[in-house]
Design a protein around this motif. Structure first.
Motif, PDB file in Angstrom:
ATOM      1  N   TYR A 105      53.457  46.947   2.548  1.00  0.00           N
ATOM      2  CA  TYR A 105      52.764  46.840   1.270  1.00  0.00           C
ATOM      3  C   TYR A 105      53.139  47.889   0.225  1.00  0.00           C
ATOM      4  O   TYR A 105      52.940  47.658  -0.967  1.00  0.00           O
ATOM      5  CB  TYR A 105      51.249  46.948   1.494  1.00  0.00           C
ATOM      6  CG  TYR A 105      50.619  45.795   2.223  1.00  0.00           C
ATOM      7  CD1 TYR A 105      50.337  44.599   1.573  1.00  0.00           C
ATOM      8  CD2 TYR A 105      50.285  45.907   3.572  1.00  0.00           C
ATOM      9  CE1 TYR A 105      49.735  43.546   2.243  1.00  0.00           C
ATOM     10  CE2 TYR A 105      49.679  44.849   4.248  1.00  0.00           C
ATOM     11  CZ  TYR A 105      49.418  43.672   3.582  1.00  0.00           C
ATOM     12  OH  TYR A 105      48.826  42.628   4.236  1.00  0.00           O
TER      13      TYR A 105
ATOM     14  N   ILE B  46      51.929  49.741   7.895  1.00  0.00           N
ATOM     15  CA  ILE B  46      51.262  49.179   6.719  1.00  0.00           C
ATOM     16  C   ILE B  46      52.068  49.515   5.466  1.00  0.00           C
ATOM     17  O   ILE B  46      52.254  48.674   4.577  1.00  0.00           O
ATOM     18  CB  ILE B  46      49.826  49.720   6.603  1.00  0.00           C
ATOM     19  CG1 ILE B  46      48.984  49.281   7.802  1.00  0.00           C
ATOM     20  CG2 ILE B  46      49.169  49.254   5.301  1.00  0.00           C
ATOM     21  CD1 ILE B  46      47.611  49.928   7.859  1.00  0.00           C
TER      22      ILE B  46
ATOM     23  N   ARG C 298      44.181  48.294   6.591  1.00  0.00           N
ATOM     24  CA  ARG C 298      45.093  47.138   6.545  1.00  0.00           C
ATOM     25  C   ARG C 298      44.452  45.951   5.821  1.00  0.00           C
ATOM     26  O   ARG C 298      45.069  45.333   4.944  1.00  0.00           O
ATOM     27  CB  ARG C 298      45.496  46.735   7.967  1.00  0.00           C
ATOM     28  CG  ARG C 298      46.488  45.568   7.999  1.00  0.00           C
ATOM     29  CD  ARG C 298      46.722  45.093   9.419  1.00  0.00           C
ATOM     30  NE  ARG C 298      47.370  46.091  10.232  1.00  0.00           N
ATOM     31  CZ  ARG C 298      48.684  46.323  10.241  1.00  0.00           C
ATOM     32  NH1 ARG C 298      49.473  45.619   9.449  1.00  0.00           N
ATOM     33  NH2 ARG C 298      49.205  47.241  11.028  1.00  0.00           N
TER      34      ARG C 298
END
Length: 328
Positions: free
Chosen positions: A197, A193, A139
């Motif tokens: 992203y 995550i 992360r």
């Protein structure tokens, strides 16, 4: 459906019996074929020791190969499935990837994950922290890389990484930075995550498992207000295709025979079963049907590993002509 292919690099014992001095020529030839063919991307693994057992056989380093392929190909996109976050400082990794992107003319992908191969972690002095820590490193590392590519600088006073105004210039040629492929199907952390992203995810499993993880990813996207459809889902496939099932079985037998001296009979039998169970194994009609079903369930990108690639490309040519021809 979009298609990528792995290049043999030794990790899966796919360069055995080829002299080290000749291995780059073989890898470059396979990559050149892919560059001239219907593939959108080529891929390598980020590992140091061979599988399913650690041997003295070659395993070529992933990001060195990325730079070499960036300079020696002209069209195909370049990825790793997947880079282990803890093997390199993330600010340094962002710099490496940006350089490769510039060399390649904007063709680099960043496959990134938390890592799993305990034997090589310990052998190379990384220890082997628990999965919670490895995911925390993932992360924070993704955060640092995203900052670096967007702004040319990165800062993070994290639990695992401390970066203070690190300059990453020049930034990647790609307008939004190097696309992120978050690899792994962990439902509580990895897919969360990815929702924040990633442009791509990469996870495998049965059809039911694929459906379930897709819905988990959708839920994480909805929780942060992201459009689920903006993330392309990908899977990797162990692939041996033949004109008939008997042809595929004959090809598999040759792969098993080549592996046997290096892994032993028990492991060779396990490898054989893995191929027999793979959606990428069989006659072309069988493989087309299985991939088409996954496409109907939302798979947008299929990345194929051909164990024959360094020795015999006729199966790959058949796949290109028949399978990609039907589904691309």
């Amino acid at each position: 459906m979009r298609f990528g292919t792995f290049i043999p690099q030794g990790w899966r014992l796919d360069l055995v019996d080829i002299e080290p001095a000749d291995q780059w020529r073989v890898m470059a030839t396979v990559a050149g074929r892919a560059d001239e063919g219907p593939w959108e991307s080529l891929w390598v693994y980020d590992h140091f020791h061979t599988v399913p057992v650690a041997t003295e056989q070659a395993t070529h380093e992933a990001w060195t190969l990325m730079a070499a392929f960036a300079a020696s190909t002209r069209r195909i996109r370049l990825g790793q499935m997947c880079t282990c976050m803890a093997y390199r400082n993330p600010a340094y990794l962002a710099k490496v990837a940006a350089t490769v992107d510039i060399i390649s003319g904007g063709r680099t992908e960043m496959g990134i994950g938390a890592g799993w191969y305990e034997h090589e972690w310990k052998a190379y002095g990384y220890g082997f922290p628990p999965i919670s820590e490895r995911l925390g490193m993932l992360r924070e590392g993704v955060d640092i890389m995203s900052q670096a590519w967007a702004t040319g600088r990165a800062s993070l006073d994290g639990k695992y990484y401390q970066v203070k105004d690190a300059i990453v210039q020049p930034t990647p040629l790609q307008a939004n930075g190097v696309p992120l492929w978050i690899a792994g199907g962990g439902e509580k952390v990895t897919l969360k995550i990815a929702a924040q992203y990633a442009q791509y995810t990469n996870f495998t499993g049965t059809l039911e498992e694929f459906d379930h993880k897709s819905e988990v990813l959708r839920g994480h996207c909805e929780a942060i207000g992201r459009d689920f459809s903006t993330i392309t889902r990908s899977s990797n496939f162990n692939t041996i295709v033949g004109a008939t099932e008997a042809d595929a079985l004959e090809r598999l037998a040759a792969v098993k025979e080549r592996m046997l001296p290096h892994v032993g009979e028990e492991r060779a039998n396990d490898i054989e079963r893995q191929y027999l169970d793979s959606p990428g194994f069989g006659a072309v009609e069988q493989v087309i049907e299985r991939l088409a079903e996954r496409e109907r369930r939302g798979l947008g990108y299929a990345i194929h590993y051909f164990p024959e690639a360094a020795y015999d490309t006729t199966g790959i040519q058949l796949f290109e002509r028949e399978v990609i021809g039907a589904l691309a």
